[in-house]
Design a protein around this motif. Structure first.
Motif, PDB file in Angstrom:
ATOM      1  N   MET A  39      -5.062 -23.553 -74.721  1.00 61.09           N
ATOM      2  CA  MET A  39      -6.182 -22.644 -74.481  1.00 61.09           C
ATOM      3  C   MET A  39      -5.683 -21.230 -74.201  1.00 61.09           C
ATOM      4  O   MET A  39      -6.220 -20.261 -74.741  1.00 61.09           O
ATOM      5  CB  MET A  39      -7.033 -23.148 -73.311  1.00 61.09           C
ATOM      6  CG  MET A  39      -7.845 -24.385 -73.634  1.00 61.09           C
ATOM      7  SD  MET A  39      -8.697 -25.071 -72.197  1.00 61.09           S
ATOM      8  CE  MET A  39      -9.731 -23.729 -71.683  1.00 61.09           C
ATOM      9  N   VAL A  40      -4.642 -21.109 -73.394  1.00 61.09           N
ATOM     10  CA  VAL A  40      -4.078 -19.791 -73.071  1.00 61.09           C
ATOM     11  C   VAL A  40      -3.511 -19.145 -74.327  1.00 61.09           C
ATOM     12  O   VAL A  40      -3.782 -17.973 -74.629  1.00 61.09           O
ATOM     13  CB  VAL A  40      -2.997 -19.904 -71.970  1.00 61.09           C
ATOM     14  CG1 VAL A  40      -2.207 -18.613 -71.833  1.00 61.09           C
ATOM     15  CG2 VAL A  40      -3.632 -20.298 -70.652  1.00 61.09           C
ATOM     16  N   ARG A  41      -2.728 -19.910 -75.086  1.00 58.32           N
ATOM     17  CA  ARG A  41      -2.093 -19.361 -76.294  1.00 58.32           C
ATOM     18  C   ARG A  41      -3.137 -18.998 -77.345  1.00 58.32           C
ATOM     19  O   ARG A  41      -3.027 -17.965 -78.008  1.00 58.32           O
ATOM     20  CB  ARG A  41      -1.079 -20.359 -76.868  1.00 58.32           C
ATOM     21  CG  ARG A  41      -0.228 -19.795 -77.953  1.00 58.32           C
ATOM     22  CD  ARG A  41       0.634 -18.660 -77.426  1.00 58.32           C
ATOM     23  NE  ARG A  41       1.394 -18.093 -78.521  1.00 58.32           N
ATOM     24  CZ  ARG A  41       1.503 -16.796 -78.754  1.00 58.32           C
ATOM     25  NH1 ARG A  41       0.963 -15.920 -77.945  1.00 58.32           N
ATOM     26  NH2 ARG A  41       2.188 -16.368 -79.779  1.00 58.32           N
ATOM     27  N   ALA A  42      -4.176 -19.826 -77.509  1.00 54.17           N
ATOM     28  CA  ALA A  42      -5.243 -19.529 -78.466  1.00 54.17           C
ATOM     29  C   ALA A  42      -5.964 -18.242 -78.083  1.00 54.17           C
ATOM     30  O   ALA A  42      -6.294 -17.422 -78.945  1.00 54.17           O
ATOM     31  CB  ALA A  42      -6.227 -20.694 -78.556  1.00 54.17           C
ATOM     32  N   ALA A  43      -6.188 -18.032 -76.789  1.00 59.97           N
ATOM     33  CA  ALA A  43      -6.839 -16.799 -76.322  1.00 59.97           C
ATOM     34  C   ALA A  43      -5.963 -15.580 -76.603  1.00 59.97           C
ATOM     35  O   ALA A  43      -6.461 -14.533 -77.041  1.00 59.97           O
ATOM     36  CB  ALA A  43      -7.152 -16.903 -74.833  1.00 59.97           C
ATOM     37  N   ASP A 103     -12.216 -23.650 -78.258  1.00 59.82           N
ATOM     38  CA  ASP A 103     -13.077 -22.936 -77.324  1.00 59.82           C
ATOM     39  C   ASP A 103     -12.190 -22.565 -76.143  1.00 59.82           C
ATOM     40  O   ASP A 103     -11.857 -23.416 -75.317  1.00 59.82           O
ATOM     41  CB  ASP A 103     -14.229 -23.849 -76.906  1.00 59.82           C
ATOM     42  CG  ASP A 103     -15.170 -23.200 -75.914  1.00 59.82           C
ATOM     43  OD1 ASP A 103     -14.732 -22.290 -75.163  1.00 59.82           O
ATOM     44  OD2 ASP A 103     -16.338 -23.609 -75.864  1.00 59.82           O
ATOM     45  N   VAL A 104     -11.785 -21.292 -76.083  1.00 60.70           N
ATOM     46  CA  VAL A 104     -10.813 -20.880 -75.075  1.00 60.70           C
ATOM     47  C   VAL A 104     -11.393 -20.863 -73.668  1.00 60.70           C
ATOM     48  O   VAL A 104     -10.635 -20.809 -72.698  1.00 60.70           O
ATOM     49  CB  VAL A 104     -10.182 -19.505 -75.427  1.00 60.70           C
ATOM     50  CG1 VAL A 104      -9.390 -19.590 -76.716  1.00 60.70           C
ATOM     51  CG2 VAL A 104     -11.231 -18.423 -75.496  1.00 60.70           C
ATOM     52  N   ALA A 105     -12.704 -20.955 -73.539  1.00 63.30           N
ATOM     53  CA  ALA A 105     -13.319 -20.982 -72.215  1.00 63.30           C
ATOM     54  C   ALA A 105     -13.433 -22.403 -71.665  1.00 63.30           C
ATOM     55  O   ALA A 105     -13.273 -22.620 -70.463  1.00 63.30           O
ATOM     56  CB  ALA A 105     -14.703 -20.341 -72.261  1.00 63.30           C
ATOM     57  N   ASN A 106     -13.719 -23.366 -72.547  1.00 62.59           N
ATOM     58  CA  ASN A 106     -14.012 -24.722 -72.075  1.00 62.59           C
ATOM     59  C   ASN A 106     -13.053 -25.794 -72.584  1.00 62.59           C
ATOM     60  O   ASN A 106     -13.018 -26.880 -72.043  1.00 62.59           O
ATOM     61  CB  ASN A 106     -15.441 -25.107 -72.464  1.00 62.59           C
ATOM     62  CG  ASN A 106     -16.432 -24.147 -71.851  1.00 62.59           C
ATOM     63  OD1 ASN A 106     -16.445 -23.967 -70.649  1.00 62.59           O
ATOM     64  ND2 ASN A 106     -17.237 -23.516 -72.676  1.00 62.59           N
ATOM     65  N   GLY A 107     -12.333 -25.530 -73.678  1.00 62.92           N
ATOM     66  CA  GLY A 107     -11.300 -26.435 -74.124  1.00 62.92           C
ATOM     67  C   GLY A 107     -11.517 -27.320 -75.327  1.00 62.92           C
ATOM     68  O   GLY A 107     -10.545 -27.831 -75.869  1.00 62.92           O
ATOM     69  N   PRO A 108     -12.759 -27.571 -75.781  1.00 63.64           N
ATOM     70  CA  PRO A 108     -12.870 -28.464 -76.938  1.00 63.64           C
ATOM     71  C   PRO A 108     -12.309 -27.827 -78.208  1.00 63.64           C
ATOM     72  O   PRO A 108     -12.434 -26.622 -78.428  1.00 63.64           O
ATOM     73  CB  PRO A 108     -14.363 -28.727 -77.080  1.00 63.64           C
ATOM     74  CG  PRO A 108     -15.044 -27.697 -76.269  1.00 63.64           C
ATOM     75  CD  PRO A 108     -14.070 -27.174 -75.271  1.00 63.64           C
TER      76      PRO A 108
END
Length: 145
Positions: A39-43, A103-108
């Motif tokens: 999630m961090v890297r995707a953001a 979804d960088v906020a929630n993870g799916p």
């Protein structure tokens, strides 16, 4: 049927073709949850992508040196992005041909196909688009003659 119900390592009979789009889940299908690191890297990658996209949309002149520096930045971004997404696709065991997002906020991690999920295809059944396409084609041919 889940994406991991398919075994991509199976041997296919000679002459038989396997089409990864035949098993493409519908838009919005959640495949799995991203890890915190993903999630961090995707953001981070999305922020870089958006910044580079804004630079592309800007209307300014570049010197040769600036162009080379910017090109190097684009290449670095693409390499980092490819390495990250290859890891995600490998972990999920899904074909590279599928388009997914995190979804960088929630993870799916969900499937994103190339069509608009907010358009109801039934709304278009009453229109004959081929009729309009043929008219445009004929108009273009008249202009070219």
């Amino acid at each position: 049927m889940r994406h991991d119900d398919y075994e991509f390592d199976e041997e296919v009979e000679e002459g038989e073709l396997f089409n990864v789009y035949d098993i493409l889940p519908p838009d919005g299908t959640i495949l799995e949850m991203a890890t915190a690191e993903e999630m961090v890297r995707a953001a981070e990658l999305e922020a870089t992508h958006n910044a580079l996209e804004r630079i592309q949309d800007s209307n300014f002149q570049l010197s040769g040196v600036t162009f080379k520096e910017l090109l190097a930045e684009f290449e670095r971004y693409e390499q980092e992005s490819m390495e990250f997404w290859t890891g995600v696709y490998s972990r999920l065991r899904i074909p590279w041909a599928w388009t997914i997002r995190i979804d960088v906020a929630n993870g799916p991690i969900h499937v994103v196909n190339d069509r608009d999920i907010f358009i109801d295809e039934a709304d278009f059944e009453e229109y004959d688009f081929e009729e309009y396409a043929d008219d445009d084609y004929e108009d273009e041919n008249k202009d070219n003659q």
